[in-house]
Design a protein around this motif. Structure first.
Motif, PDB file in Angstrom:
ATOM      1  N   LYS A  71     -41.183 -32.269 -19.701  1.00  0.00           N
ATOM      2  CA  LYS A  71     -40.926 -30.802 -20.040  1.00  0.00           C
ATOM      3  C   LYS A  71     -41.786 -29.908 -19.114  1.00  0.00           C
ATOM      4  CE  LYS A  71     -42.429 -27.841 -23.975  1.00  0.00           C
ATOM      5  NZ  LYS A  71     -42.967 -28.127 -25.359  1.00  0.00           N
ATOM      6  N   GLU A  72     -43.108 -30.372 -18.531  1.00  0.00           N
ATOM      7  CA  GLU A  72     -43.913 -29.761 -17.857  1.00  0.00           C
ATOM      8  C   GLU A  72     -43.044 -29.360 -16.468  1.00  0.00           C
ATOM      9  OE1 GLU A  72     -47.444 -31.720 -17.315  1.00  0.00           O
ATOM     10  OE2 GLU A  72     -48.313 -30.980 -19.364  1.00  0.00           O
ATOM     11  N   ARG A  73     -42.448 -30.461 -16.034  1.00  0.00           N
ATOM     12  CA  ARG A  73     -41.486 -30.041 -14.621  1.00  0.00           C
ATOM     13  C   ARG A  73     -40.425 -28.931 -14.869  1.00  0.00           C
ATOM     14  NH1 ARG A  73     -42.540 -35.844 -14.098  1.00  0.00           N
ATOM     15  NH2 ARG A  73     -40.480 -36.211 -15.199  1.00  0.00           N
ATOM     16  N   ALA A  74     -39.998 -29.262 -16.111  1.00  0.00           N
ATOM     17  CA  ALA A  74     -38.671 -28.191 -16.299  1.00  0.00           C
ATOM     18  C   ALA A  74     -39.197 -26.872 -16.505  1.00  0.00           C
ATOM     19  CB  ALA A  74     -38.019 -28.591 -17.693  1.00  0.00           C
ATOM     20  N   GLU A  75     -40.369 -26.907 -17.244  1.00  0.00           N
ATOM     21  CA  GLU A  75     -40.776 -25.327 -17.206  1.00  0.00           C
ATOM     22  C   GLU A  75     -41.398 -24.955 -15.910  1.00  0.00           C
ATOM     23  OE1 GLU A  75     -43.962 -25.893 -20.115  1.00  0.00           O
ATOM     24  OE2 GLU A  75     -42.610 -25.919 -21.859  1.00  0.00           O
ATOM     25  N   ARG A  76     -41.979 -25.582 -15.247  1.00  0.00           N
ATOM     26  CA  ARG A  76     -42.342 -25.276 -13.836  1.00  0.00           C
ATOM     27  C   ARG A  76     -41.116 -24.800 -12.930  1.00  0.00           C
ATOM     28  NH1 ARG A  76     -46.569 -22.703 -11.634  1.00  0.00           N
ATOM     29  NH2 ARG A  76     -46.478 -23.186  -9.338  1.00  0.00           N
ATOM     30  N   ALA A  77     -39.803 -25.362 -13.039  1.00  0.00           N
ATOM     31  CA  ALA A  77     -38.845 -25.306 -12.420  1.00  0.00           C
ATOM     32  C   ALA A  77     -38.194 -23.788 -12.715  1.00  0.00           C
ATOM     33  CB  ALA A  77     -37.827 -26.416 -12.446  1.00  0.00           C
ATOM     34  N   GLN A  78     -38.225 -23.718 -14.066  1.00  0.00           N
ATOM     35  CA  GLN A  78     -37.861 -22.282 -14.831  1.00  0.00           C
ATOM     36  C   GLN A  78     -38.818 -21.448 -14.283  1.00  0.00           C
ATOM     37  OE1 GLN A  78     -35.133 -21.735 -17.233  1.00  0.00           O
ATOM     38  NE2 GLN A  78     -34.454 -23.662 -15.978  1.00  0.00           N
ATOM     39  N   TYR A  79     -40.191 -21.561 -14.211  1.00  0.00           N
ATOM     40  CA  TYR A  79     -41.089 -20.532 -13.773  1.00  0.00           C
ATOM     41  C   TYR A  79     -40.708 -20.216 -12.272  1.00  0.00           C
ATOM     42  CZ  TYR A  79     -45.676 -18.251 -13.078  1.00  0.00           C
ATOM     43  OH  TYR A  79     -46.565 -17.221 -12.637  1.00  0.00           O
ATOM     44  N   GLU A  80     -40.594 -20.911 -11.498  1.00  0.00           N
ATOM     45  CA  GLU A  80     -40.369 -20.911 -10.161  1.00  0.00           C
ATOM     46  C   GLU A  80     -38.957 -20.103  -9.883  1.00  0.00           C
ATOM     47  OE1 GLU A  80     -40.886 -24.423  -8.205  1.00  0.00           O
ATOM     48  OE2 GLU A  80     -43.253 -24.489  -8.185  1.00  0.00           O
ATOM     49  N   LYS A  81     -38.070 -20.388 -10.871  1.00  0.00           N
ATOM     50  CA  LYS A  81     -36.606 -19.931 -10.552  1.00  0.00           C
ATOM     51  C   LYS A  81     -36.889 -18.230 -11.043  1.00  0.00           C
ATOM     52  CE  LYS A  81     -31.995 -20.733 -11.993  1.00  0.00           C
ATOM     53  NZ  LYS A  81     -30.891 -21.390 -12.724  1.00  0.00           N
ATOM     54  N   GLY A 175     -32.562 -15.090 -23.731  1.00  0.00           N
ATOM     55  CA  GLY A 175     -33.248 -14.442 -23.035  1.00  0.00           C
ATOM     56  C   GLY A 175     -34.497 -13.832 -23.394  1.00  0.00           C
ATOM     57  N   GLY A 176     -35.652 -14.015 -22.280  1.00  0.00           N
ATOM     58  CA  GLY A 176     -36.973 -13.623 -22.614  1.00  0.00           C
ATOM     59  C   GLY A 176     -38.005 -13.739 -21.363  1.00  0.00           C
ATOM     60  N   PHE A 177     -38.953 -12.913 -21.492  1.00  0.00           N
ATOM     61  CA  PHE A 177     -39.889 -13.091 -20.384  1.00  0.00           C
ATOM     62  C   PHE A 177     -40.582 -14.485 -20.335  1.00  0.00           C
ATOM     63  CE2 PHE A 177     -39.736  -8.389 -21.117  1.00  0.00           C
ATOM     64  CZ  PHE A 177     -39.358  -8.079 -20.000  1.00  0.00           C
ATOM     65  N   ILE A 178     -41.134 -14.789 -19.158  1.00  0.00           N
ATOM     66  CA  ILE A 178     -41.575 -16.075 -19.251  1.00  0.00           C
ATOM     67  C   ILE A 178     -43.327 -16.072 -19.054  1.00  0.00           C
ATOM     68  CG2 ILE A 178     -39.685 -17.378 -17.995  1.00  0.00           C
ATOM     69  CD1 ILE A 178     -40.986 -17.385 -15.303  1.00  0.00           C
ATOM     70  N   THR A 179     -43.669 -15.028 -18.805  1.00  0.00           N
ATOM     71  CA  THR A 179     -45.262 -14.935 -18.571  1.00  0.00           C
ATOM     72  C   THR A 179     -45.691 -13.469 -19.029  1.00  0.00           C
ATOM     73  OG1 THR A 179     -46.986 -15.519 -17.392  1.00  0.00           O
ATOM     74  CG2 THR A 179     -45.222 -14.292 -16.301  1.00  0.00           C
ATOM     75  N   ASN A 180     -46.923 -13.378 -19.098  1.00  0.00           N
ATOM     76  CA  ASN A 180     -47.574 -11.787 -19.445  1.00  0.00           C
ATOM     77  C   ASN A 180     -46.849 -11.265 -20.649  1.00  0.00           C
ATOM     78  OD1 ASN A 180     -48.910 -12.520 -17.026  1.00  0.00           O
ATOM     79  ND2 ASN A 180     -48.087 -10.884 -16.030  1.00  0.00           N
ATOM     80  N   VAL A 181     -46.635 -12.173 -21.806  1.00  0.00           N
ATOM     81  CA  VAL A 181     -45.760 -11.605 -22.803  1.00  0.00           C
ATOM     82  C   VAL A 181     -46.712 -11.017 -23.997  1.00  0.00           C
ATOM     83  CG1 VAL A 181     -44.222 -12.321 -24.742  1.00  0.00           C
ATOM     84  CG2 VAL A 181     -43.924 -13.552 -22.455  1.00  0.00           C
ATOM     85  N   SER A 182     -46.154  -9.787 -24.307  1.00  0.00           N
ATOM     86  CA  SER A 182     -46.778  -9.268 -25.530  1.00  0.00           C
ATOM     87  C   SER A 182     -45.683  -8.450 -26.441  1.00  0.00           C
ATOM     88  CB  SER A 182     -48.146  -8.416 -25.150  1.00  0.00           C
ATOM     89  OG  SER A 182     -47.753  -7.268 -24.457  1.00  0.00           O
ATOM     90  N   PHE A 183     -46.091  -8.003 -27.757  1.00  0.00           N
ATOM     91  CA  PHE A 183     -45.328  -7.336 -28.395  1.00  0.00           C
ATOM     92  C   PHE A 183     -45.905  -6.348 -29.042  1.00  0.00           C
ATOM     93  CE2 PHE A 183     -42.979 -11.457 -28.124  1.00  0.00           C
ATOM     94  CZ  PHE A 183     -41.786 -10.954 -28.021  1.00  0.00           C
ATOM     95  N   GLY A 184     -45.351  -5.160 -29.173  1.00  0.00           N
ATOM     96  CA  GLY A 184     -45.847  -4.067 -29.786  1.00  0.00           C
ATOM     97  C   GLY A 184     -44.723  -3.290 -30.490  1.00  0.00           C
TER      98      GLY A 184
END
Length: 219
Positions: A71-81, A175-184
């Motif tokens: 899971k961590e490898r997949a998430e890392r690959a998604q992050y880098e992509k 569809g969504g952001f992968i980091t620095n996420v917040s909602f208002g």
């Protein structure tokens, strides 16, 4: 005196009694041996069960570790992509679920204009609890929504790195952001032939501050 009595008692035992005594002793020996074997078998069984249980626990731990690493490898690959991925201002990544934005050019129309600062934002505008308009806005850009007069509530989904495959709302939409996420969000606003403008600028003592929100509410 005691020795003499014992010898007399022994001498009084008949052959038949002796055989019966030996038979009883043999039966007792057999029963004790069977009990010993049974206890040993139970002990061995218990030890085997404990060994198998330890093996099962270790196997499950190993599988869990491997699944976590995968899971961590997949998430890392998604992050880098997708970390550098951004959509154009005005894009409607949720059009499959909420439809495209349409303009309002007739009498009885209002507008909501959103200006961003240092973060990309996915804006959703709800009417009656349902998403009525939505659009992606790049950092440092602006977008204007137009629609018939009415009561609307605006939500802001901030983040970085747009992943079109990220599952949101329990997999209901993608569809969504992968980091620095917040909602208002803002409170519901009644619009009647006017323009409501939001300037999403991080500053002290600004004239607008969003309220906390979450994916279930905003999307």
């Amino acid at each position: 005196m005691f020795l003499t009595i014992t010898m007399l008692l022994s001498a009084c035992e008949s052959e038949a009694e002796r055989k019966q005594r030996l038979a009883r002793e043999e039966q007792q020996r057999i029963e004790l041996e069977e009990q010993r074997k049974m206890e040993e078998a139970e002990r061995n069984l218990r030890l085997e069960q404990e060994r198998m249980e330890l093996e099962r626990i270790e196997r499950e731990k190993r599988i869990a570790r491997e699944a976590l690493l995968k899971k961590e490898r997949a998430e890392r690959a998604q992050y880098e992509k997708y970390i550098g991925n951004s959509l154009r201002t005005g894009a409607t990544p949720y059009s499959k679920y909420y439809g495209m934005n349409s303009s309002c050019n007739e009498y009885g129309c209002s507008q909501i204009k959103v200006r961003t600062s240092n973060s990309d934002v996915l804006v959703t505008i709800k009417k009656g609890g349902e998403v009525f308009r939505h659009a992606y806005i790049n950092s440092g850009d602006s977008y204007t929504f137009s629609f018939p007069n009415g009561t609307y509530q605006t939500f802001f989904y901030y983040g970085k790195g747009w992943n079109p495959e990220k599952e949101m709302k329990g997999g209901k939409i993608k569809g969504g952001f992968i980091t620095n996420v917040s909602f208002g969000k803002d409170s519901p606003q009644i619009l009647n032939n006017n323009i409501l403008e939001y300037q999403l600028i991080l500053q002290e003592n600004g004239n607008f501050s969003t309220q906390p929100s979450n994916p279930e509410e905003a999307l």
